[in-house]
Design a protein around this motif. Structure first.
Motif, PDB file in Angstrom:
ATOM      1  N   ALA A 153       0.833  -1.210   0.000  1.00 47.09           N
ATOM      2  CA  ALA A 153       0.000   0.000   0.000  1.00 47.09           C
ATOM      3  C   ALA A 153       0.865   1.256   0.000  1.00 47.09           C
ATOM      4  O   ALA A 153       0.560   2.227  -0.708  1.00 47.09           O
ATOM      5  N   GLU A 154       1.942   1.223   0.766  1.00 51.64           N
ATOM      6  CA  GLU A 154       2.845   2.375   0.812  1.00 51.64           C
ATOM      7  C   GLU A 154       3.492   2.627  -0.553  1.00 51.64           C
ATOM      8  O   GLU A 154       3.649   3.778  -0.968  1.00 51.64           O
ATOM      9  N   GLU A 157       0.892   4.262  -2.758  1.00 51.91           N
ATOM     10  CA  GLU A 157       0.688   5.657  -2.368  1.00 51.91           C
ATOM     11  C   GLU A 157       1.847   6.530  -2.844  1.00 51.91           C
ATOM     12  O   GLU A 157       1.642   7.643  -3.324  1.00 51.91           O
ATOM     13  N   LYS A 158       3.061   6.014  -2.751  1.00 54.65           N
ATOM     14  CA  LYS A 158       4.225   6.761  -3.227  1.00 54.65           C
ATOM     15  C   LYS A 158       4.113   7.015  -4.736  1.00 54.65           C
ATOM     16  O   LYS A 158       4.382   8.120  -5.208  1.00 54.65           O
ATOM     17  N   ASN A 160       1.369   7.184  -6.420  1.00 52.00           N
ATOM     18  CA  ASN A 160       0.303   8.154  -6.617  1.00 52.00           C
ATOM     19  C   ASN A 160       0.809   9.574  -6.393  1.00 52.00           C
ATOM     20  O   ASN A 160       0.487  10.481  -7.166  1.00 52.00           O
ATOM     21  N   ILE A 161       1.603   9.770  -5.356  1.00 51.16           N
ATOM     22  CA  ILE A 161       2.172  11.100  -5.092  1.00 51.16           C
ATOM     23  C   ILE A 161       3.060  11.535  -6.259  1.00 51.16           C
ATOM     24  O   ILE A 161       2.985  12.679  -6.720  1.00 51.16           O
ATOM     25  N   GLN A 164       0.845  12.526  -9.112  1.00 48.10           N
ATOM     26  CA  GLN A 164       0.214  13.825  -8.878  1.00 48.10           C
ATOM     27  C   GLN A 164       1.215  14.955  -9.127  1.00 48.10           C
ATOM     28  O   GLN A 164       0.843  15.995  -9.700  1.00 48.10           O
TER      29      GLN A 164
END
Length: 170
Positions: A153-154, A157-158, A160-161, A164
């Motif tokens: 999950a981490e 998320e990384k 995704n950042i 973005q």
């Protein structure tokens, strides 16, 4: 050092050529500190060896069998027919039908002879499924699996950042 002296997985390949796929399975077992053994055993060329191995697996301390085979891919089913131990089948991609033949041979088992089947060449998931099965009896593995999933999950998320940030530059 293994996480448990008792938990053990057998990784059985129909051919030594399957090692290129199954090395990912072995790596996961090592990462989770699970004891394992690896062997080549053919459902068709060494059927007596396959039957004897599977019949004695539980007496030899094997908790889960991961069986990889291509083409006819009967190995997982043959082993499952001879053992009370859970069997996870890994269909190996072959030149024939891109592994669809292996997948169907592994997943289509008769009633009473279950084989948990992962994706074509899904060696890593086979090992992770073995960890989850073992975590029922070996609770320290459950904690390691929770940590593993948290790390997945981490990583997402990384990414995704990072995405973005790239999008903000457009």
């Amino acid at each position: 050092m293994c996480i448990s002296k008792d938990a053990k997985v057998a990784v059985v390949m129909g051919s030594d050529s399957d090692l290129s796929v199954m090395k990912n399975c072995i790596k996961v077992l090592k990462d989770f500190e699970i004891d394992y053994e690896v062997m080549v055993c053919s459902a068709h060329r060494t059927p007596d060896k396959a039957a004897a191995f599977a019949t004695n697996a539980h007496n030899n301390g094997i908790d889960v069998i991961i069986a990889a085979a291509g083409k006819a891919a009967h190995l997982a089913g043959v082993l499952a027919a001879h053992t009370p131990v859970p069997v996870i089948g890994v269909p190996i991609k072959s030149s024939t039908m891109d592994g669809l033949d292996s997948l169907l041979s592994t997943v289509q088992m008769p009633s009473g002879i279950p084989v948990a089947t992962v994706a074509i060449d899904g060696a890593e998931n086979a090992a992770l499924l073995a960890v989850q099965i073992l975590s029922i009896a070996y609770h320290e593995l459950r904690h390691k699996m929770i940590d593993y999933k948290k790390s997945l999950a981490e990583k997402v998320e990384k990414k995704n950042i990072e995405l973005q940030n790239k999008l903000s530059e457009i």
